[in-house]
Design a protein around this motif. Structure first.
Motif, PDB file in Angstrom:
ATOM      1  N   SER A 139      17.240  41.624  73.056  1.00 19.87           N
ATOM      2  CA  SER A 139      18.106  41.106  71.993  1.00 19.87           C
ATOM      3  C   SER A 139      17.358  40.217  71.008  1.00 19.87           C
ATOM      4  N   ILE A 140      16.572  39.267  71.501  1.00 21.34           N
ATOM      5  CA  ILE A 140      15.891  38.335  70.599  1.00 21.34           C
ATOM      6  C   ILE A 140      14.770  39.021  69.827  1.00 21.34           C
ATOM      7  N   VAL A 141      14.027  39.901  70.486  1.00 18.05           N
ATOM      8  CA  VAL A 141      12.922  40.553  69.779  1.00 18.05           C
ATOM      9  C   VAL A 141      13.454  41.504  68.709  1.00 18.05           C
ATOM     10  N   LEU A 142      14.619  42.084  68.931  1.00 20.82           N
ATOM     11  CA  LEU A 142      15.238  42.926  67.897  1.00 20.82           C
ATOM     12  C   LEU A 142      15.648  42.070  66.699  1.00 20.82           C
ATOM     13  N   SER A 143      16.175  40.881  66.972  1.00 22.66           N
ATOM     14  CA  SER A 143      16.514  39.959  65.884  1.00 22.66           C
ATOM     15  C   SER A 143      15.272  39.538  65.118  1.00 22.66           C
ATOM     16  N   CYS A 144      14.198  39.295  65.852  1.00 21.60           N
ATOM     17  CA  CYS A 144      12.954  38.873  65.217  1.00 21.60           C
ATOM     18  C   CYS A 144      12.407  39.981  64.320  1.00 21.60           C
ATOM     19  N   ALA A 145      12.440  41.221  64.809  1.00 25.21           N
ATOM     20  CA  ALA A 145      11.939  42.350  64.015  1.00 25.21           C
ATOM     21  C   ALA A 145      12.771  42.528  62.747  1.00 25.21           C
ATOM     22  N   SER A 188      21.426  39.848  61.717  1.00 22.72           N
ATOM     23  CA  SER A 188      22.394  39.880  62.806  1.00 22.72           C
ATOM     24  C   SER A 188      23.019  41.261  62.962  1.00 22.72           C
ATOM     25  N   SER A 189      23.519  41.817  61.861  1.00 27.39           N
ATOM     26  CA  SER A 189      24.193  43.111  61.946  1.00 27.39           C
ATOM     27  C   SER A 189      23.227  44.201  62.379  1.00 27.39           C
ATOM     28  N   ASN A 190      21.997  44.164  61.848  1.00 24.86           N
ATOM     29  CA  ASN A 190      21.021  45.196  62.188  1.00 24.86           C
ATOM     30  C   ASN A 190      20.618  45.120  63.660  1.00 24.86           C
ATOM     31  N   ALA A 191      20.295  43.918  64.123  1.00 21.92           N
ATOM     32  CA  ALA A 191      19.843  43.756  65.502  1.00 21.92           C
ATOM     33  C   ALA A 191      20.945  44.107  66.501  1.00 21.92           C
ATOM     34  N   VAL A 192      22.176  43.699  66.208  1.00 23.71           N
ATOM     35  CA  VAL A 192      23.282  44.010  67.118  1.00 23.71           C
ATOM     36  C   VAL A 192      23.554  45.510  67.136  1.00 23.71           C
ATOM     37  N   THR A 193      23.476  46.165  65.986  1.00 28.33           N
ATOM     38  CA  THR A 193      23.653  47.624  65.932  1.00 28.33           C
ATOM     39  C   THR A 193      22.580  48.319  66.746  1.00 28.33           C
ATOM     40  N   GLN A 194      21.330  47.867  66.618  1.00 25.21           N
ATOM     41  CA  GLN A 194      20.237  48.466  67.388  1.00 25.21           C
ATOM     42  C   GLN A 194      20.454  48.275  68.888  1.00 25.21           C
ATOM     43  N   CYS A 214      27.966  45.782  50.893  1.00 23.73           N
ATOM     44  CA  CYS A 214      26.661  45.254  51.297  1.00 23.73           C
ATOM     45  C   CYS A 214      25.582  45.659  50.295  1.00 23.73           C
ATOM     46  N   ILE A 215      24.838  44.682  49.777  1.00 26.79           N
ATOM     47  CA  ILE A 215      23.840  44.986  48.754  1.00 26.79           C
ATOM     48  C   ILE A 215      22.585  45.635  49.338  1.00 26.79           C
ATOM     49  N   ALA A 216      22.385  45.530  50.654  1.00 25.32           N
ATOM     50  CA  ALA A 216      21.144  46.026  51.262  1.00 25.32           C
ATOM     51  C   ALA A 216      21.381  47.258  52.132  1.00 25.32           C
ATOM     52  N   GLN A 217      22.467  47.995  51.868  1.00 26.39           N
ATOM     53  CA  GLN A 217      22.796  49.090  52.787  1.00 26.39           C
ATOM     54  C   GLN A 217      21.743  50.193  52.802  1.00 26.39           C
ATOM     55  N   SER A 218      21.087  50.480  51.682  1.00 29.24           N
ATOM     56  CA  SER A 218      20.053  51.529  51.704  1.00 29.24           C
ATOM     57  C   SER A 218      18.878  51.103  52.581  1.00 29.24           C
ATOM     58  N   MET A 219      18.550  49.813  52.559  1.00 27.21           N
ATOM     59  CA  MET A 219      17.478  49.298  53.404  1.00 27.21           C
ATOM     60  C   MET A 219      17.880  49.364  54.883  1.00 27.21           C
ATOM     61  N   LEU A 225      17.375  51.653  60.317  1.00 31.34           N
ATOM     62  CA  LEU A 225      17.969  52.224  61.526  1.00 31.34           C
ATOM     63  C   LEU A 225      17.389  53.599  61.826  1.00 31.34           C
ATOM     64  N   PHE A 226      17.210  54.416  60.790  1.00 30.35           N
ATOM     65  CA  PHE A 226      16.652  55.760  61.019  1.00 30.35           C
ATOM     66  C   PHE A 226      15.247  55.674  61.594  1.00 30.35           C
ATOM     67  N   LEU A 227      14.389  54.870  60.985  1.00 31.73           N
ATOM     68  CA  LEU A 227      13.007  54.768  61.470  1.00 31.73           C
ATOM     69  C   LEU A 227      12.952  54.114  62.848  1.00 31.73           C
ATOM     70  N   PHE A 228      13.801  53.110  63.084  1.00 35.36           N
ATOM     71  CA  PHE A 228      13.804  52.434  64.381  1.00 35.36           C
ATOM     72  C   PHE A 228      14.141  53.415  65.502  1.00 35.36           C
ATOM     73  N   PHE A 229      15.291  54.085  65.402  1.00 42.20           N
ATOM     74  CA  PHE A 229      15.705  54.977  66.492  1.00 42.20           C
ATOM     75  C   PHE A 229      14.784  56.188  66.610  1.00 42.20           C
ATOM     76  N   SER A 230      14.319  56.722  65.491  1.00 39.06           N
ATOM     77  CA  SER A 230      13.440  57.898  65.544  1.00 39.06           C
ATOM     78  C   SER A 230      12.120  57.576  66.226  1.00 39.06           C
ATOM     79  N   ILE A 231      11.519  56.441  65.865  1.00 35.55           N
ATOM     80  CA  ILE A 231      10.210  56.094  66.432  1.00 35.55           C
ATOM     81  C   ILE A 231      10.343  55.617  67.875  1.00 35.55           C
TER      82      ILE A 231
END
Length: 502
Positions: free
Chosen positions: A171-177, A306-312, A441-446, A451-457
């Motif tokens: 959880s914490i390392v995902l938040s850090c990334a 927060s949203s990205n790390a929790v989703t991951q 959300c202004i950063a939705q494309s990012m 998410l695509f690169l994270f799960f794929s790799i």
């Protein structure tokens, strides 16, 4: 001579009359608003919402009163909007009438009224336009953003490999990334996963969101004045971001000392340059002052990481819970990408199953089920009900993401929600994870790219398992209110060989 008893009786009578009069006016105003459960004086609908759980209670009320109803958080009325069709009207069809940010006392107290999330009108438009343009200048929506994301994911891969298949809570390392990808754009910084100061800040951030989703956060939103003085866990959150703000202020001072207006390095530089321009032009009522910069940075960090790390995290748990998903994704990765290089952004269109699974992870994880409160910018008649200017409106995103008229099995994980009969990825209008309209959300494309690169790799490199049998693994949120909080689970990252086996 008037006795003490007579005075007391008169005062009690006057007080009773004023209470009855006040409650009468309250009921008269309520009659014009959408229907809802009868509130009590001062308490509002606290009893119904508390004992049934906030989120389940609101969903239950929507079944009784319809997609648009009124609840009272304490003495403050809020119009709750549920279901995709009604929420679409709020976000898009009547978007300008619901454009202001509504009242969220707890989050406003622990953050700042000068954050982009809680600013309205001209200043909000100026900040949003600035952030959109600056993010684009530094790669959002362009291929150039792929490289820093890939670099950060490589750090994650190496971190997971060094675990040597030992069970690990990521959880914490995902938040850090996630925070590092933002930190690169916002302040030209990257933090090591062992940086104790930064890790403590991330842990505080997690705790703040947990408190906000707890009964303490809910109580504060209902009775902010009273709860400001009462003891409880909520008070810890008031100062929980002090160290984060100090770190951001320190970075701003460093940027001021090394600023080159001809060559901005990040968002902080761009903001400092804009401050100087506004000072020269003597622009009135501008948000481009130092007092807005720390709240803006904090706001963007919290919303993104927060949203990205929790989703991951939810995604990893889902992939462990349903190992057949991993097998299908491994097959698609091996077929399209292979093992000798990493997936790239342009291959997203060639990997429909991966794309569908990621969208379904976002839908199913439902990280911010209640969305963010809006407020009406003018008087409006909405679905036959009169809403005065400034009315608090809560579009519940979870009711769109789990709308049975839009998704075949809304309560179950089902990647086919985002695939047609030919196995091609299909969009869903009710996929409102990022909101919609001018305040989306202004950063939705990012986020989509990350998410695509994270799960794929990660799935190219590892097979995911836990010490718990998949059938016994409970992936239900431990708390569900402002945020869906994933359960803690230690994950085993088993490296895949060049043939794709563990």
């Amino acid at each position: 001579m008037v006795g003490l008893e007579d005075v007391t009786s008169a005062l009690v009578g006057i007080a009773t009359f004023l209470v009855v009069l006040s409650y009468g006016k309250f009921l008269w105003r309520r009659a014009k608003m959408p229907p809802g459960p009868l509130p009590l004086p001062l308490l509002g609908n606290f009893l119904q919402l508390h004992f049934g759980g906030l989120l389940p209670s609101l969903i239950k009320m929507s079944r009784k009163f319809g997609p648009v109803f009124t609840v009272h958080f304490g003495s403050n009325p809020t119009v709750v909007v549920t279901g995709y069709e009604a929420i679409k009207e709020v976000f898009i069809d009547y978007g300008d009438a619901f454009l202001d940010r509504g009242s969220i006392p707890f989050m406003k107290r622990i953050l700042d009224s000068k954050t982009m999330s809680f600013t309205n009108g001209y200043k909000w438009k100026q900040l949003r336009q600035f952030c959109l343009q600056t993010l684009k200048d530094f790669g959002m929506g362009k291929k150039s953003l792929e490289d820093p994301i890939l670099e950060e994911i490589q750090h994650l891969v190496e971190h997971f490999r060094r675990l040597n298949e030992q069970p690990y809570d990521p959880s914490i390392v995902l938040s850090c990334a996630s925070s590092n990808i933002l930190a690169k754009i916002l302040m030209s910084t990257r933090y090591d996963y062992s940086d104790e100061k930064w890790i403590k800040i991330l842990q505080n951030t997690q705790e703040a969101f947990h408190i906000a989703s707890s009964i303490w956060g809910q109580m504060f939103n209902m009775f902010p004045t009273m709860m400001s003085y009462l003891p409880g866990t909520h008070r810890k959150a008031f100062t929980i971001f002090d160290s984060f703000k100090d770190l951001l202020m320190e970075s701003i001072r460093t940027h001021q000392e090394t600023l080159d207006p001809a060559s901005p390095r990040d968002l902080i530089d761009c903001f400092l340059i804009r401050i100087k321009q506004e000072e020269m032009n003597r622009t009135a009522d501008t948000p481009f002052t130092l007092s807005y910069l720390v709240p803006l940075l904090l706001d963007m960090f919290l919303a993104g990481m927060s949203s990205n790390a929790v989703t991951q995290y939810f995604g990893l748990l889902i992939l462990i819970k349903y190992p057949e998903l991993q097998e299908k994704l491994h097959d698609e990765i091996d077929r399209i990408v292979g093992h000798n290089r990493e997936p790239r952004a342009e291959e997203r269109s060639q990997m429909p199953y991966m794309n569908a699974v990621i969208h379904e992870i976002q839908r199913f994880a439902d990280v911010f089920p209640m969305g963010s409160a809006r407020a009406t910018t003018r008087d409006i008649t909405f679905r036959g009900f009169f809403l005065a200017k400034g009315t608090n409106v809560l579009p519940m995103l979870t009711s769109a993401l789990k709308d049975p008229t839009q998704f075949k099995t809304p309560e179950e994980f089902n990647a086919s929600h985002f695939m047609d009969e030919n196995g091609t990825f299909k969009k869903q209008d009710a996929f409102l994870t990022f909101g919609a309209g001018k305040r989306s959300c202004i950063a939705q494309s990012m986020v989509r790219l990350q998410l695509f690169l994270f799960f794929s790799i990660i799935l190219q490199k590892f097979i995911l398992k836990s010490m718990i049998d998949p059938e016994d693994l409970d992936i239900s949120p431990t708390e569900s209110s402002l945020e869906n909080v994933p359960p803690t689970c230690k994950i085993i990252f088993m490296p895949r060989t060049s043939e794709g086996q563990a």
